[in-house]
Motif scaffolding. Structure first.
Motif, mmCIF file in Angstrom:
data_model
loop_
_atom_site.group_PDB
_atom_site.id
_atom_site.type_symbol
_atom_site.label_atom_id
_atom_site.label_comp_id
_atom_site.label_asym_id
_atom_site.label_seq_id
_atom_site.Cartn_x
_atom_site.Cartn_y
_atom_site.Cartn_z
ATOM 1 N N CYS B 106 0.831 -1.202 0.000
ATOM 2 C CA CYS B 106 0.000 0.000 0.000
ATOM 3 C C CYS B 106 0.865 1.252 0.000
ATOM 4 N N ASN B 107 0.388 2.254 -0.707
ATOM 5 C CA ASN B 107 1.151 3.490 -0.910
ATOM 6 C C ASN B 107 1.605 4.161 0.363
ATOM 7 N N TYR B 108 0.736 4.127 1.365
ATOM 8 C CA TYR B 108 1.034 4.903 2.577
ATOM 9 C C TYR B 108 1.565 4.032 3.708
ATOM 10 N N ASN B 217 -4.809 3.100 -3.619
ATOM 11 C CA ASN B 217 -3.766 3.080 -2.588
ATOM 12 C C ASN B 217 -3.352 1.692 -2.145
ATOM 13 N N THR B 253 -5.879 10.008 2.010
ATOM 14 C CA THR B 253 -4.717 10.487 1.252
ATOM 15 C C THR B 253 -5.245 11.500 0.255
ATOM 16 N N TYR B 285 6.227 4.630 4.174
ATOM 17 C CA TYR B 285 6.252 4.907 2.740
ATOM 18 C C TYR B 285 5.690 6.279 2.407
ATOM 19 N N ASN B 291 6.140 8.968 -2.716
ATOM 20 C CA ASN B 291 4.770 9.031 -2.232
ATOM 21 C C ASN B 291 4.445 10.292 -1.457
ATOM 22 N N LEU B 294 1.032 11.844 -1.780
ATOM 23 C CA LEU B 294 -0.133 11.426 -1.027
ATOM 24 C C LEU B 294 -0.504 12.458 0.034
#
Lengths: 382, 490, 123
Positions: B106-108, B217, B253, B285, B291, B294
């Motif tokens: 996951c992106n975050y 995400n 995000t 991340y 990222n 975000l």
């Protein structure tokens, strides 16, 4: 309490006993209880008892040596139940001090009080010497299987000190299944040692019903007539909570405090969130209240907005709330579900205009004693 | 004019719009005053029988007699103790990172997850047992063990070991023991669910909204969408575990901030009873490299949050029971006398003393943020390790003591005089990492943390002051866990 | 008559506050709240006055009226901070009593005795 007037014979001092209506000569008579036999007008031979209540003029017919009260009507006799406890007086009164069919039985522990409330319906006086002894034997005469609720009231029960513990102990012993409510102003409960002693009795189902008239001491102390009461009562409430006792908070709404019932409700929730029940009550205009009419009287209709806000607040906070002693026609219909039929049967009456009202059976009615002081807005629902 | 004889009890004041002054005291009781009333109070010239005088006295803002002061102090002390009740039992929430491996990326993600074959990042049996032993050293009568990762299902054997060993240990300890599994649900199956049901393990999963938003995400490591799998497994999970044993949370995000209503709709449709609208954590991340996009401005978050709350309120008024969990905590602090234990916003901070986290290798941190900093190279917040240290060395260490000491709002500059003090809290670890303060205070005037919470608390206080009946009914329904129609008086 | 607020340079303001009315702590607390947008310096001005210098931070754009507004805001804040200090001095000990009582063991405390001896530092 309910009271009938008859004519007495052979009564030198008051007699307390249990009513029985059995006429068969074979029933078993308990030696430790005084039995009072009720005799109808038409009865022939009657069984042996400690005392008698006779309807009509049959006293002469039976020629009894025992204490008798006669001359009441058949209807009045029918109203007395097997198991009721009555007091027969020298002047022919029959006082029902325990009614087996009622949910509102009470022990009047004392006539004395340590406050001087402006609206006291029962002015204090001195106690007879044997009041405690009599109450303890009264408890012994109550039916342990048919007494769901019992209140200990007065006067102010805590002025008895250890005597109150004796009463609670007797209830625990003789009426173990009965839920007991102590109606007290809570002042003496500010002494933690006293509360500890009550806890020592270890009654299985005790609740304390305590009045609080305002969210601040100025108005509360003015209402109860003794400075310093407010903070003592609060301490009493917290002491009870310390011992995990169930607590109910009551308030009587009158001219001095009706504009702050919402603030009082908030105060109760914030400071006594453990309260099992809050009762918002209308004034009973009797006793000392009558003397203070000028100060106290307000038409209940005039404070319904504040009352509604208070109920709304407590309901939102998930507290149990009830409205006592108000008539449905003075309340907005949204509050009807909180209005209880709180006035005990024998005290309750209605006005003439109520006879055709469709809500009469659900309505709390009026205090018999409050005649002349009802809302201008009473009207029947048709 | 003569001065009236009263004293002002401890409280904080704040100037508000429309010339109102908000007073809040140590136990969270509050009152709005007009300018005139406030001047009157401060210059001892209030009329003793005025409404405002009674209000101030009953809420413990002033005391006017020698008889009443000890009583008011007693009352305040009792209520203060109630508000701080969450401190009474010490650490009750224990988060255990059973593996860093994850099948998603996951992106975050701030777990800084590892590839799903990297088994050296799994917790082993020996460490697991020592972790459980350490957990049971907590004096708390309630213990909640929360399995985290990576993705805990990738090391399910250790989850089973921990459950087994904890239940066995608890036979003697007799604490109130509960379990939660934080999982992305993609790997769950019938057997696992039956095991979880048998041992009463609650499930917490992540759902970022309808498919497009969720997949933006939350990506599978091997590529591709995760949404369809999650929905599929959610149905299975519900069928075995029951609705009430599964909850979900989401992370905002830049991708989804403008679409919170859609996310809420998705939650309602899927039968969840509430959502936690979490803002982005500046760790993992989300902070490093590509990222950063975000991220969003905190003002934007607050704006979106407010709109979402308005939407949720309307949904409740139409009959759905759906809460926002953070709002519920705040409202409980403002409207009720009760305590709320909420690690992210508490004073003293909940790190270590309310909850702690145990890494896959046995390292112990006071919070997940502390663990994240270590993963990024700064091990400042590592308290120690279960294999080498005693409970006292970890939980009574000078490090933790200093953190907790400096996390009290009463001594943080600017917090110390803020009227929202008793509704708010501190984040000493964020102050260290985001504002470089080695003393953990941070700098409140430039703090994103303060910006967010001050605005949100003001938002709710404004609504409470406006006193719209239908809105207050919804708030009370959340606080007392009842449906809107039960709370409303018709 | 001394001016309380003066403009020194293009974007620099000076506020002078009399020491008899404004304590250093009150000034610091008020100044601290403005450090998101301003660089604030507090120094002695002369025997009777304290000087407070305001300058917008590098990346903050502000017009002249905005600068005056911020300084006015500051002056009001100092009054509030001074009030807070006064209240704290008089009654701060009561908060200590509350917290002490809150965490005392559950026995009848000595508190009532302590309190009747010193019910807050009355004016």
């Amino acid at each position: 309490m309910k009271s009938l007037q008859g004519i007495s014979t052979n009564i030198h001092s008051s007699i307390t006993g249990v009513i029985t209506k059995r006429t068969s000569r074979n029933w078993f008579k308990r030696k430790d209880k005084i039995t009072i036999l009720c005799v109808n007008d038409q009865s022939g031979k009657i069984a042996h008892a400690d005392a008698y209540i006779l309807a009509g003029e049959s006293a002469h017919k039976h020629n009894l040596d025992a204490p008798v009260v006669h001359g009441i009507s058949q209807a009045e006799l029918n109203d007395l139940n097997d198991g009721d406890v009555v007091l027969l007086t020298r002047d022919g009164k029959i006082k029902v001090i325990y009614s087996i069919k009622s949910n509102h039985n009470a022990i009047f522990a004392t006539n004395r009080c340590n406050l001087h409330c402006l609206m006291c319906p029962q002015p204090s006086s001195s106690d007879a010497e044997d009041i405690l002894k009599n109450n303890i034997s009264l408890i012994g005469m109550m039916d342990p299987n048919r007494t769901e609720y019992l209140a200990i009231t007065g006067g102010e029960p805590t002025v008895l000190g250890e005597g109150l513990l004796d009463l609670i102990q007797e209830c625990k012993k003789h009426l173990p299944k009965t839920a007991l409510a102590i109606l007290t102003n809570g002042l003496k409960l500010a002494e933690i040692d006293f509360v500890r002693k009550i806890a020592g009795v270890n009654h299985p189902d005790l609740i304390f019903a305590i009045p609080l008239y305002s969210d601040n001491d100025a108005i509360h102390d003015m209402t109860v007539g003794v400075p310093g009461s407010f903070y003592k009562t609060i301490k009493g409430l917290h002491n009870l909570a310390l011992f995990r006792y169930k607590v109910e908070i009551r308030t009587v709404i009158h001219a001095l405090n009706n504009d702050r019932i919402l603030q009082l409700s908030e105060f109760i929730y914030r400071n006594f969130p453990f309260t099992s029940h809050v009762a918002l009550m209308a004034l009973e205009m009797t006793g000392i209240a009558k003397v203070n009419t000028e100060k106290l009287w307000i038409d209940p209709y005039d404070y319904t907005t504040e009352l509604a806000k208070a109920v709304q607040y407590l309901h939102r906070a998930d507290m149990n709330v009830s409205i006592y002693n108000h008539q449905l026609c003075t309340l907005p219909s949204s509050l009807w579900q909180y209005s209880r039929k709180s006035i005990s049967g024998w005290k309750n009456s209605f006005l003439e205009e109520c006879s055709c009202c469709v809500q009469k059976s659900k309505c709390g009615g009026f205090f018999e004693t409050g005649r002349g002081y009802s809302s201008k807005h009473i009207h029947p629902f048709l | 004019m003569n001065e009236v004889d009263y004293i002002i009890l401890p409280c904080k004041f704040m100037r508000c719009p429309q010339n109102r002054i908000l007073l809040v005291n140590e136990v969270g009781e509050y009152l709005y005053l007009t300018e005139e009333e406030f001047e009157g109070l401060a210059s001892y010239q209030l009329e003793p029988d005025s409404r405002i005088y009674y209000d101030l006295k009953s809420k413990h803002f002033l005391s006017d007699s020698e008889r009443s002061l000890p009583s008011q102090v007693n009352l305040l002390a009792t209520k203060y103790r109630t508000k701080k009740a969450y401190l009474r039992h010490f650490t009750s929430l224990h988060m255990v990172v059973v593996t860093l491996r994850c099948n998603q990326i996951c992106n975050y993600c701030h777990a800084s997850s590892k590839d799903d074959t990297a088994r050296s990042y799994d917790m082993d049996v020996d460490t697991a047992k020592k972790v459980v032993d350490m957990i049971f050293e907590s004096p708390s009568p309630s213990i909640k063990i929360e399995f985290q990762g990576g993705e805990p299902l990738l090391n399910f054997t250790i989850v089973e070991e921990i459950v087994k060993y904890a239940e066995k240990t608890n036979k003697a300890k007799r604490k109130n023991l509960s379990f939660v599994l934080c999982t992305n649900l993609t790997l769950i199956n019938q057997d696992i669910l039956e095991y979880l049901k048998k041992h009463t393990v609650l499930i917490s999963t992540s759902l970022d909204g309808p498919k497009a938003l969720h997949d933006a995400n939350r990506i599978m490591r091997c590529g591709g969408s995760s949404y369809d799998k999650v929905i599929d497994k959610l149905k299975l999970t519900r069928a075995v575990m029951g609705n009430e044993n599964v909850s979900a949370l989401m992370t905002t995000t830049n991708n989804n901030l403008g679409n919170l209503n859609q996310i809420i709709d998705e939650y309602v449709e899927l039968g969840f009873q509430g959502v936690f609208l979490r803002s982005l954590n500046p760790y993992g991340y989300a902070k490093t490299g590509h990222n950063e996009k975000l991220q969003y401005d905190m003002d934007d978050f607050v704006s979106a949050y407010k709109k979402a709350i308005e939407y949720i309120i309307t949904l409740n008024q139409k009959g759905a029971y759906f809460v926002e969990y953070f709002a519920t905590i705040l409202l409980t602090r403002i409207l009720t006398p009760f305590s709320t234990g909420f690690m992210d916003l508490q004073s003293p901070a909940g790190v270590g003393i309310l909850g702690a986290i145990y890494d896959f290798n046995g390292d112990v941190y006071p919070s997940d943020e502390g663990r994240m900093l270590a993963a990024m190279g700064d091990s400042h917040f590592r308290l120690g390790n279960v294999k080498r240290n005693t409970h006292a060395e970890l939980f009574y260490s000078p490090l933790l003591q200093k953190i907790i000491h400096n996390s009290c709002v009463e001594i943080v500059p600017s917090c110390h005089s803020c009227a929202y003090q008793q509704f708010c809290g501190t984040d000493p670890i964020r102050a260290y990492s985001q504002q470089n303060d080695k003393n953990y205070f941070g700098c409140i005037p430039t703090s994103e943390f303060c910006k967010k919470y001050k605005q949100i608390i003001s938002y709710f206080m404004d609504m409470i002051r406006e006193n719209d009946q239908a809105v207050m009914d919804v708030f009370w329904s959340w606080v007392t866990r009842r449906k809107y129609n039960e709370v409303r008086i018709k | 008559m001394k001016k309380i607020v003066t403009k020194i340079e293009d974007n620099r303001m000076l506020v002078t506050l009399h020491k008899a009315f404004y304590e250093k702590l009150a000034i610091m607390s008020a100044a601290h709240g403005l450090t998101d947008s301003f660089v604030v310096m507090v120094e002695p001005y002369d025997e009777e006055y304290t000087a407070v210098y305001f300058e917008p931070k590098k990346d903050i754009q502000i017009v002249e009226s905005g600068l005056y507004e911020a300084v006015q805001e500051f002056c009001n804040r100092v009054l509030d901070e001074q009030l807070r200090l006064d209240i704290e001095k008089r009654y701060g000990n009561i908060r200590d009593m509350i917290v002490k009582q809150a965490f005392a063991p559950v026995t009848e405390a000595q508190l009532s005795k302590e309190l009747s001896a010193d019910p807050g530092n009355k004016k």
